[in-house]
Motif scaffolding. Structure first.
Motif, PDB file in Angstrom:
ATOM      1  N   LYS A  99      35.815  30.743  40.856  1.00 43.63           N
ATOM      2  CA  LYS A  99      35.338  32.123  40.796  1.00 43.63           C
ATOM      3  C   LYS A  99      34.473  32.264  39.548  1.00 43.63           C
TER       4      LYS A  99
ATOM      5  N   THR B  74      32.651  35.154  37.079  1.00 42.54           N
ATOM      6  CA  THR B  74      32.503  36.545  36.682  1.00 42.54           C
ATOM      7  C   THR B  74      31.373  36.659  35.658  1.00 42.54           C
TER       8      THR B  74
ATOM      9  N   ASP C  48      30.637  40.414  44.493  1.00 50.08           N
ATOM     10  CA  ASP C  48      31.144  41.780  44.403  1.00 50.08           C
ATOM     11  C   ASP C  48      30.653  42.399  43.097  1.00 50.08           C
TER      12      ASP C  48
ATOM     13  N   GLN D 191      39.606  44.358  45.198  1.00 47.54           N
ATOM     14  CA  GLN D 191      40.658  43.684  44.446  1.00 47.54           C
ATOM     15  C   GLN D 191      40.080  42.414  43.837  1.00 47.54           C
ATOM     16  N   GLU D 192      40.135  42.309  42.532  1.00 51.17           N
ATOM     17  CA  GLU D 192      39.616  41.121  41.863  1.00 51.17           C
ATOM     18  C   GLU D 192      40.487  39.902  42.151  1.00 51.17           C
TER      19      GLU D 192
ATOM     20  N   THR E  21      30.529  45.599  40.520  1.00 48.19           N
ATOM     21  CA  THR E  21      31.090  46.862  40.031  1.00 48.19           C
ATOM     22  C   THR E  21      30.206  47.336  38.879  1.00 48.19           C
TER      23      THR E  21
ATOM     24  N   LEU F 258      31.555  39.553  40.524  1.00 54.57           N
ATOM     25  CA  LEU F 258      32.485  38.465  40.811  1.00 54.57           C
ATOM     26  C   LEU F 258      31.982  37.704  42.026  1.00 54.57           C
TER      27      LEU F 258
END
Length: 294
Positions: free
Chosen positions: A96, A98, A48, A201-202, A50, A55
């Motif tokens: 996860k 980031t 994802d 939504q993170e 942004t 992420l």
């Protein structure tokens, strides 16, 4: 036309319009889960993007959210308990990753039983860009190679998607990585599509529920990478080790709201977790991390 659309979606994700907060890239991961396993498994993962960061995670972390939310609402309204664990699939990968833009600093977090533990690192991947080009799906891509985590990697990146990012921790090329695999074909990611996500939504709904009802730490525990690896190794050897003393205090005749024996439920969960960890022992990174940035 499709490539132009993909670029437009990317620009939207970077804030050209406030209606879309992220652009989701779908990567099919083909992998060999265990060192003694010959067969290859597949799962869908997502990146994802942004305007501030990306992420990466297992798609199952978010794909079951809507169904879980509906079932939780039914339980609240009826006042009855239902073991939802039997309805949902467990993600193959619980971590996860980031990456912060533009520095590409990495934050890695994973679930260690009831707690979320993580570390931060700065990686510099030494890419060797080749002249060879090829069509990977819909995109014109160029070849690049690097060494990372004790493996030799071949990547294909596309400047049609102008992001120096990719699946897992991979980054640093002049375009999005649309395909990457190691020389032994233990791990291979290939981009399968992308779409805008307006309600990005993170933290997934399931993660929020876990924090609310799971009894875990709540906040992520950030440690040095070496300490993280020590904690994870201890977890692999004895998954319930950190709560062993707490489990001993559970009455033998304790029951769940649906009548299930708590002791038997915990025993089953521990056995399943041990089996999963034993069968999934072929780590992406099997040596010291890549060089840090200077």
């Amino acid at each position: 036309m499709k490539r132009i659309l993909a670029l437009c979606l990317f620009m939207v994700a970077l804030g050209v319009t406030a209606q879309v907060s992220a652009n989701r890239f779908f990567y099919e991961l083909t992998y060999r889960p265990g060192v003694e396993v010959d067969s290859l498994h597949k799962t869908m993962t997502i990146l994802d993007v942004t305007k501030d960061k990306s992420l990466y995670r297992d798609f199952l972390m978010v794909s079951q959210d809507s169904l879980l939310e509906v079932e939780m609402e039914k339980m609240r309204k009826s006042g009855t308990f239902k073991d939802l664990s039997k309805m949902f699939k467990t993600p193959k990968f619980s971590y996860k990753i980031t990456k912060t833009y533009p520095s590409m600093d990495i934050r890695y977090t994973d679930q260690i039983l009831q707690d979320v533990v993580g570390y931060e690192e700065k990686l510099k991947l030494d890419w060797k860009i080749q002249e060879e080009k090829s069509m990977i799906g819909e995109y014109s891509a160029q070849k690049a190679t690097t060494q990372f985590g004790g493996r030799s990697w071949t990547a294909w990146f596309s400047t049609e998607l102008p992001m120096p990012d990719g699946p897992y921790k991979f980054h640093g090329l002049p375009g999005l990585i649309v395909k990457i695999s190691d020389s032994e074909n233990h791990y291979s990611w290939e981009l399968k599509g992308n779409k805008p996500v307006a309600d990005f939504q993170e933290i997934s709904y399931s993660e929020k529920m876990q924090k609310e009802f799971g009894g875990g730490r709540g906040e992520t525990l950030m440690v040095e990478r070496k300490r993280f690896e020590q904690m994870y190794e201890a977890y692999r050897k004895d998954p319930f080790g950190s709560i062993r003393s707490q489990l001993a205090q559970v009455p033998h005749d304790a029951k769940m709201p649906d009548g299930t024996s708590v002791a038997q439920m915990l025993k089953n969960q521990e056995e399943q977790l041990k089996k999963f960890l034993n069968e999934n022992n072929n780590s992406i990174e099997r040596s010291a991390p890549a060089k840090t940035k200077k």
